[in-house]
Design an enzyme around this catalytic site. Structure first.
Site, PDB file in Angstrom:
ATOM      1  N   ARG A 194       0.871  -1.180   0.000  1.00 39.05           N
ATOM      2  CA  ARG A 194       0.000   0.000   0.000  1.00 39.05           C
ATOM      3  C   ARG A 194       0.902   1.222   0.000  1.00 39.05           C
ATOM      4  NH1 ARG A 194       2.495   1.717   3.718  1.00 39.05           N
ATOM      5  NH2 ARG A 194       1.032   3.440   3.746  1.00 39.05           N
ATOM      6  N   GLY A 195       0.271   2.407  -0.076  1.00 38.12           N
ATOM      7  CA  GLY A 195       1.070   3.628  -0.218  1.00 38.12           C
ATOM      8  C   GLY A 195       1.158   3.943  -1.706  1.00 38.12           C
ATOM      9  N   ALA A 196       0.819   5.192  -2.067  1.00 33.10           N
ATOM     10  CA  ALA A 196       0.653   5.531  -3.483  1.00 33.10           C
ATOM     11  C   ALA A 196       1.875   5.182  -4.362  1.00 33.10           C
ATOM     12  CB  ALA A 196       0.281   7.007  -3.599  1.00 33.10           C
ATOM     13  N   ARG A 239      -7.137   0.017  -7.015  1.00 34.97           N
ATOM     14  CA  ARG A 239      -7.516   0.985  -5.965  1.00 34.97           C
ATOM     15  C   ARG A 239      -7.741   2.333  -6.659  1.00 34.97           C
ATOM     16  NH1 ARG A 239      -4.177   1.162  -0.534  1.00 34.97           N
ATOM     17  NH2 ARG A 239      -6.127   2.039   0.250  1.00 34.97           N
ATOM     18  N   GLN A 249      -1.533   2.037   9.966  1.00 34.06           N
ATOM     19  CA  GLN A 249      -0.258   2.204   9.239  1.00 34.06           C
ATOM     20  C   GLN A 249       0.772   2.947  10.091  1.00 34.06           C
ATOM     21  OE1 GLN A 249      -3.279   2.781   7.927  1.00 34.06           O
ATOM     22  NE2 GLN A 249      -3.354   2.419   5.735  1.00 34.06           N
ATOM     23  N   ASP A 257      -1.960  10.896  -1.770  1.00 32.89           N
ATOM     24  CA  ASP A 257      -2.383   9.912  -2.774  1.00 32.89           C
ATOM     25  C   ASP A 257      -2.736  10.574  -4.096  1.00 32.89           C
ATOM     26  OD1 ASP A 257      -2.844   8.475  -0.100  1.00 32.89           O
ATOM     27  OD2 ASP A 257      -2.861   6.932  -1.663  1.00 32.89           O
ATOM     28  N   ASN A 267      -5.373  12.282   0.989  1.00 31.81           N
ATOM     29  CA  ASN A 267      -4.430  11.445   1.734  1.00 31.81           C
ATOM     30  C   ASN A 267      -5.244  10.651   2.748  1.00 31.81           C
ATOM     31  OD1 ASN A 267      -1.709  10.542   2.286  1.00 31.81           O
ATOM     32  ND2 ASN A 267      -1.824  11.675   4.195  1.00 31.81           N
ATOM     33  N   LYS A 268      -4.577   9.831   3.503  1.00 31.22           N
ATOM     34  CA  LYS A 268      -5.241   8.937   4.467  1.00 31.22           C
ATOM     35  C   LYS A 268      -6.278   9.662   5.304  1.00 31.22           C
ATOM     36  CE  LYS A 268      -4.901   5.437   4.704  1.00 31.22           C
ATOM     37  NZ  LYS A 268      -5.914   4.602   3.976  1.00 31.22           N
TER      38      LYS A 268
HETATM   39  O1  MRU Z   1      -4.420   3.073   2.314  1.00 29.50           O
HETATM   40  P1  MRU Z   1      -2.938   3.313   2.169  1.00 29.50           P
HETATM   41  O2  MRU Z   1      -2.132   2.736   3.271  1.00 29.50           O
HETATM   42  O3  MRU Z   1      -2.456   2.925   0.811  1.00 29.50           O
HETATM   43  O4  MRU Z   1      -2.798   4.887   2.279  1.00 29.50           O
HETATM   44  C1  MRU Z   1      -1.517   5.436   2.183  1.00 29.50           C
HETATM   45  C2  MRU Z   1      -1.481   6.901   2.393  1.00 29.50           C
HETATM   46  O5  MRU Z   1      -2.484   7.551   2.599  1.00 29.50           O
HETATM   47  C3  MRU Z   1      -0.136   7.561   2.259  1.00 29.50           C
HETATM   48  O6  MRU Z   1      -0.049   8.683   3.089  1.00 29.50           O
HETATM   49  C4  MRU Z   1       0.073   8.007   0.806  1.00 29.50           C
HETATM   50  O7  MRU Z   1      -0.182   6.957  -0.063  1.00 29.50           O
HETATM   51  C5  MRU Z   1       1.429   8.536   0.583  1.00 29.50           C
HETATM   52  S1  MRU Z   1       2.643   7.283   0.669  1.00 29.50           S
HETATM   53  C6  MRU Z   1       4.153   7.944   0.291  1.00 29.50           C
END
Ligand code: MRU
Length: 349
Positions: free
Chosen positions: A47-49, A89, A196, A237, A247-248
């Protein structure tokens, strides 16, 4: 941090550190085909963009493996697979961005033979992976320069090595601060429901010997009021043309709290996270995830049967709450509409 995304040339497989089991277990998840990659993205193995983008690059290659060049349908089948991959996603634009890079390579020579496409795509996926790490290092140095003198940095979710090809965006800045100034401390919001912050940010910072303190998400206001936070740095994201930022979930509330307490709020993201095709944040698709992530903590039920929940995975922070964006090309200050366009224009789309 060791490499958490690994391609094995000997076995022709992609191996991912399974983030669902961290921090207590280091299990590896093997992707032999594109279906495995789509599953890994949907189920949060990875996960993470930017990390999703890197894995999508390898996914395109793996998607070619069970096709036969003698099959007259292979091109059509592959096109469908790419759509399935980019839809795994919806919010992080990096996924579509990388699939589009791969698609464009193919479109330049649509008659390319399957074997050649495989070779070209695997080479490109490796390049994208290595470049992502370099981008984060550049971004980290820019961020560390403007954060000089700030010691206690609050972050949300995980925008670290685990969320990228390696090194991290928000946590890349922390790594750069540690090596440039020595003295930095991270306050990691736990980030319900997937945790996370508690599980992943704490895991990788602790591993790299960077001081990290985990707090419940609802502690941020109190800590800020007690002057325990010098700056907030988060990842993103998707950042759209006017600077509104997905973002999250919880990032928006944090930005409001930071504004109220006069604490700078920085968003760290590579240029691949900017989506200039959308004018403002109302157009960003926000992923809704299973209610089970909220009703249960691991296998323990915490919400009564039959009670409904909201589980939006992301929120949108309005641009006016952001102090600056930090990307690999530099720091972007307001007015965002003009300055984002200036900096991002010319990046591969
Ligand atoms: O649902 P996730 O864990 O994929 O969400 C991740 C985030 O919101 C991060 O802050 C974002 O992707 C930036 S990662 C460098």
């Amino acid at each position: 941090m060791k490499r958490h995304i690994r391609f094995s040339d000997e076995e022709n497989i992609l191996v991912l550190l399974d983030q669902r089991y961290l921090p207590t277990e280091e299990r590896w998840y093997v992707c032999k085909n594109l279906r495995d990659v789509v599953k890994a993205i949907k189920n949060m193995v990875i996960r993470g963009a930017p990390a999703i983008g890197v894995v999508a690059g390898y996914g395109c290659y793996l998607g070619t493996l069970n096709l036969e060049s003698q099959d007259p349908q292979w091109r059509e089948l592959l096109k469908k697979k790419l759509i399935e991959l980019e839809e795994a996603r919806p919010t992080a634009v990096n996924l579509k961005y990388i699939v589009n890079i791969m698609r464009k390579i193919w479109e330049k020579d649509p008659e390319m033979e399957l074997d050649e496409l495989r070779w070209v795509w695997l080479k490109k996926a490796k390049e994208i992976h290595n470049e992502d790490i370099l981008i984060n290092k550049r971004l980290g140095t820019f961020g560390a320069e403007i954060l000089q003198g700030k010691k206690r940095i609050m972050t949300h979710c995980n925008a670290g090595a685990l969320a990228t090809g390696g090194y991290g965006t928000a946590l890349g800045i922390i790594r750069a601060m540690k090596s440039m100034y020595g003295d930095v401390e991270v306050i990691a919001n736990e980030t319900r429901p997937f945790l996370q912050g508690a599980r992943l940010t704490a895991y990788e910072l602790h591993h790299d010997d960077i001081k990290v303190t985990v707090v419940c998400d609802n502690s941020a206001g109190y800590l800020m009021s007690q002057k325990m936070v010098d700056a907030v740095v988060v990842g993103a994201d998707r950042i759209v043309a006017n600077g509104d930022t997905a973002n999250k979930i919880g990032t928006y509330s944090l930005a409001i709290l930071a504004k109220h307490h006069n604490i700078p709020f920085y968003v760290a993201a590579p240029t691949s996270t900017f989506d200039l095709s959308l004018a403002d944040g109302s157009q960003i698709p926000i992923e809704k995830r299973s209610s089970k992530e909220v009703t249960h903590i691991f296998d323990t039920q915490i919400v009564p049967d039959g009670v409904s929940v909201y589980n939006f995975a992301f929120d949108v922070t309005p641009a006016e709450l952001v102090t600056a964006f930090i990307c690999e090309k530099g720091v972007i200050y307001p007015p965002f509409k003009e300055n984002i366009l200036k900096v991002i224009k010319g990046s591969e789309r």
